[in-house]
Design a protein around this motif. Structure first.
Motif, PDB file in Angstrom:
ATOM      1  N   GLY A 174       6.975   9.364   1.276  1.00  0.00           N
ATOM      2  CA  GLY A 174       6.569   8.741   0.021  1.00  0.00           C
ATOM      3  C   GLY A 174       5.160   9.109  -0.383  1.00  0.00           C
ATOM      4  N   LEU A 175       4.269   9.234   0.600  1.00  0.00           N
ATOM      5  CA  LEU A 175       2.870   9.572   0.314  1.00  0.00           C
ATOM      6  C   LEU A 175       2.736  10.929  -0.378  1.00  0.00           C
ATOM      7  N   LYS A 176       3.681  11.819  -0.127  1.00  0.00           N
ATOM      8  CA  LYS A 176       3.611  13.157  -0.724  1.00  0.00           C
ATOM      9  C   LYS A 176       3.659  13.108  -2.245  1.00  0.00           C
ATOM     10  N   GLU A 177       4.258  12.049  -2.785  1.00  0.00           N
ATOM     11  CA  GLU A 177       4.365  11.919  -4.243  1.00  0.00           C
ATOM     12  C   GLU A 177       3.262  11.034  -4.833  1.00  0.00           C
ATOM     13  N   LYS A 178       2.280  10.655  -4.013  1.00  0.00           N
ATOM     14  CA  LYS A 178       1.065   9.955  -4.466  1.00  0.00           C
ATOM     15  C   LYS A 178       1.363   8.671  -5.265  1.00  0.00           C
ATOM     16  N   PRO A 179       1.908   7.650  -4.612  1.00  0.00           N
ATOM     17  CA  PRO A 179       2.105   6.372  -5.308  1.00  0.00           C
ATOM     18  C   PRO A 179       0.769   5.760  -5.701  1.00  0.00           C
ATOM     19  N   TYR A 180       0.792   4.849  -6.646  1.00  0.00           N
ATOM     20  CA  TYR A 180      -0.431   4.174  -7.102  1.00  0.00           C
ATOM     21  C   TYR A 180      -1.062   3.369  -5.972  1.00  0.00           C
ATOM     22  N   ALA A 181      -0.238   2.695  -5.185  1.00  0.00           N
ATOM     23  CA  ALA A 181      -0.752   1.851  -4.101  1.00  0.00           C
ATOM     24  C   ALA A 181       0.250   1.809  -2.957  1.00  0.00           C
ATOM     25  N   ILE A 182      -0.261   1.555  -1.745  1.00  0.00           N
ATOM     26  CA  ILE A 182       0.595   1.332  -0.581  1.00  0.00           C
ATOM     27  C   ILE A 182       0.123   0.080   0.144  1.00  0.00           C
ATOM     28  N   LYS A 183       1.031  -0.527   0.943  1.00  0.00           N
ATOM     29  CA  LYS A 183       0.684  -1.744   1.669  1.00  0.00           C
ATOM     30  C   LYS A 183       1.182  -1.650   3.118  1.00  0.00           C
ATOM     31  N   PRO A 184       0.535  -0.801   3.932  1.00  0.00           N
ATOM     32  CA  PRO A 184       0.920  -0.759   5.347  1.00  0.00           C
ATOM     33  C   PRO A 184       0.235  -1.872   6.135  1.00  0.00           C
ATOM     34  N   ASN A 185       0.714  -2.120   7.359  1.00  0.00           N
ATOM     35  CA  ASN A 185      -0.068  -2.916   8.302  1.00  0.00           C
ATOM     36  C   ASN A 185      -0.660  -1.964   9.340  1.00  0.00           C
ATOM     37  N   ASN A 186      -1.476  -2.469  10.224  1.00  0.00           N
ATOM     38  CA  ASN A 186      -2.146  -1.576  11.173  1.00  0.00           C
ATOM     39  C   ASN A 186      -1.147  -0.902  12.119  1.00  0.00           C
ATOM     40  N   HIS A 187      -0.052  -1.587  12.418  1.00  0.00           N
ATOM     41  CA  HIS A 187       0.977  -0.969  13.263  1.00  0.00           C
ATOM     42  C   HIS A 187       1.612   0.225  12.545  1.00  0.00           C
ATOM     43  N   GLU A 188       1.885   0.078  11.266  1.00  0.00           N
ATOM     44  CA  GLU A 188       2.491   1.169  10.493  1.00  0.00           C
ATOM     45  C   GLU A 188       1.534   2.338  10.333  1.00  0.00           C
ATOM     46  N   LEU A 189       0.240   2.060  10.241  1.00  0.00           N
ATOM     47  CA  LEU A 189      -0.753   3.142  10.230  1.00  0.00           C
ATOM     48  C   LEU A 189      -0.751   3.881  11.562  1.00  0.00           C
ATOM     49  N   SER A 190      -0.601   3.147  12.651  1.00  0.00           N
ATOM     50  CA  SER A 190      -0.539   3.773  13.979  1.00  0.00           C
ATOM     51  C   SER A 190       0.652   4.721  14.069  1.00  0.00           C
ATOM     52  N   LEU A 191       1.797   4.298  13.536  1.00  0.00           N
ATOM     53  CA  LEU A 191       2.983   5.150  13.541  1.00  0.00           C
ATOM     54  C   LEU A 191       2.766   6.387  12.673  1.00  0.00           C
ATOM     55  N   LEU A 192       2.106   6.196  11.536  1.00  0.00           N
ATOM     56  CA  LEU A 192       1.885   7.297  10.599  1.00  0.00           C
ATOM     57  C   LEU A 192       1.002   8.376  11.208  1.00  0.00           C
ATOM     58  N   PHE A 193      -0.033   7.946  11.916  1.00  0.00           N
ATOM     59  CA  PHE A 193      -0.998   8.907  12.474  1.00  0.00           C
ATOM     60  C   PHE A 193      -0.768   9.198  13.958  1.00  0.00           C
ATOM     61  N   ASN A 194       0.266   8.558  14.518  1.00  0.00           N
ATOM     62  CA  ASN A 194       0.633   8.785  15.915  1.00  0.00           C
ATOM     63  C   ASN A 194      -0.531   8.524  16.875  1.00  0.00           C
ATOM     64  N   LYS A 195      -1.253   7.443  16.620  1.00  0.00           N
ATOM     65  CA  LYS A 195      -2.330   7.030  17.518  1.00  0.00           C
ATOM     66  C   LYS A 195      -2.604   5.543  17.281  1.00  0.00           C
ATOM     67  N   SER A 196      -3.261   4.915  18.241  1.00  0.00           N
ATOM     68  CA  SER A 196      -3.541   3.492  18.131  1.00  0.00           C
ATOM     69  C   SER A 196      -4.596   3.223  17.050  1.00  0.00           C
ATOM     70  N   ILE A 197      -4.263   2.364  16.112  1.00  0.00           N
ATOM     71  CA  ILE A 197      -5.199   1.960  15.058  1.00  0.00           C
ATOM     72  C   ILE A 197      -5.191   0.429  15.024  1.00  0.00           C
ATOM     73  N   ASP A 198      -6.201  -0.171  15.623  1.00  0.00           N
ATOM     74  CA  ASP A 198      -6.174  -1.630  15.761  1.00  0.00           C
ATOM     75  C   ASP A 198      -7.498  -2.318  15.471  1.00  0.00           C
ATOM     76  N   ASN A 199      -8.490  -1.580  14.945  1.00  0.00           N
ATOM     77  CA  ASN A 199      -9.725  -2.252  14.535  1.00  0.00           C
ATOM     78  C   ASN A 199     -10.124  -1.772  13.138  1.00  0.00           C
ATOM     79  N   LEU A 200     -11.083  -2.460  12.543  1.00  0.00           N
ATOM     80  CA  LEU A 200     -11.440  -2.201  11.152  1.00  0.00           C
ATOM     81  C   LEU A 200     -11.942  -0.776  10.938  1.00  0.00           C
ATOM     82  N   ASP A 201     -12.775  -0.268  11.837  1.00  0.00           N
ATOM     83  CA  ASP A 201     -13.305   1.092  11.684  1.00  0.00           C
ATOM     84  C   ASP A 201     -12.183   2.125  11.700  1.00  0.00           C
TER      85      ASP A 201
END
Length: 311
Positions: A174-201
């Motif tokens: 979906g990101l390839k078509e540049k939607p106006y907005a997305i609403k992932p959670n931190n777990h979904e970001l971890s899946l997207l980037f294939n690494k642990s993402i669990d803090n604000l930075d």
């Protein structure tokens, strides 16, 4: 018009079982049924916010009439493609004694090629200039993994704004078509980037990479830790509120509804996050997948405002 898309709706069956035990006979203290699926949940919340929407997707089998009757009762517009297979049931087990929540989600029906074509035609006819289109949730296994990219492209060609709430391959495509907005959670970001993402930075760094792909508005839910909203060059973080939790299902959907509300009402970035975080906080205090009410959200917005900062 606001259009919500639910390609894999479900009847949400919530079982309240005090002190749930694996491998043993458990007896319910309460049970409830709610029509669900992420897009439908968004439509339910929007109706409570005074915003009309049109719910699109697939329905079939024994639950079809139940969905349509409930949507009619709520005053939510809907046009679902009737499918041969049956709409799924998702079971939620709520153990109040131990404060444990267990989801058992079915895969969903097989969608025939002809049924998918019917839906895409209906969707294309429904989208028009100035619409807000919400694409959210999982899909049946028979639907192509790039479906959200296809639907975003169609909506944008008609002049509509798109909001995407998905995970894994569905989000990546979906990101390839540049939607106006997305609403992932931190777990979904971890899946997207294939690494642990669990803090604000780490969240801000990952959002910076997404922004580089052309997505300007990113609302990240972080459960009890709070939420982050990045829009253009602005970034805000709202600390989570301590509230009594009855069900975590639908909290993210209410935040997606908050994004729609913010667009309709021209809220700025800070107020959008305050409203979204309040929506999520109220939703977890409700049973099943019941939709939050505007009055309840407004009642706690000041508490959120006291715990928000620019980052």
């Amino acid at each position: 018009m606001v259009i919500t898309v639910t390609l894999n709706p479900a009847m949400d069956k919530t079982l309240i079982i005090d002190d749930f035990k694996l491998g043993a006979v458990n007896r319910t203290s309460d049970i409830r049924y709610d029509i669900g699926g992420k897009g439908i949940n968004v439509s339910k919340v929007l109706k409570n916010f005074g915003i009309e929407s049109l719910a699109l997707g697939f329905l079939g089998g024994t639950w079809k009439n139940s969905f349509e009757k409930e949507l009619d009762r709520r005053g939510v517009g809907h046009k679902f493609i009737n499918i041969e297979a049956s709409t799924r049931t998702n079971t939620k087990v709520v153990d109040r004694k131990n404060n444990v929540y267990t989801d058992i989600n079915e895969a969903g029906p097989i969608i025939a090629e002809t049924e998918l074509k019917q839906f895409v035609d209906l969707y294309s006819e429904s989208c028009s200039q100035g619409d807000i289109v919400v694409l959210s949730g999982g899909i049946p296994s028979s639907v192509p993994k790039d479906i959200y990219g296809t639907l975003i492209k169609i909506a944008k060609s008609k002049g509509a704004i798109t909001i995407l709430d998905a995970e894994g391959e569905l989000l990546a495509n979906g990101l390839k078509e540049k939607p106006y907005a997305i609403k992932p959670n931190n777990h979904e970001l971890s899946l997207l980037f294939n690494k642990s993402i669990d803090n604000l930075d780490q969240i801000i760094d990952s959002c910076r990479e997404i922004k580089a792909q052309g997505v300007e508005n990113i609302l990240v839910s972080m459960g009890s830790e709070g939420a982050t909203y990045i829009s253009g060059d602005k970034k805000y973080f709202a600390k989570g509120l301590k509230v009594p939790v009855r069900s975590t299902v639908g909290a993210g959907d209410s935040m997606v509804a908050a994004l729609v509300y913010s667009i309709v009402n021209n809220l700025d970035i800070k107020e959008t996050l305050i409203f979204a975080q309040a929506c999520g906080a109220v939703t977890v205090t409700l049973e099943g997948t019941e939709a939050c009410k505007l009055s309840d959200v407004e009642a706690i917005m000041e508490r959120v405002r006291e715990n928000i900062k620019e980052v």
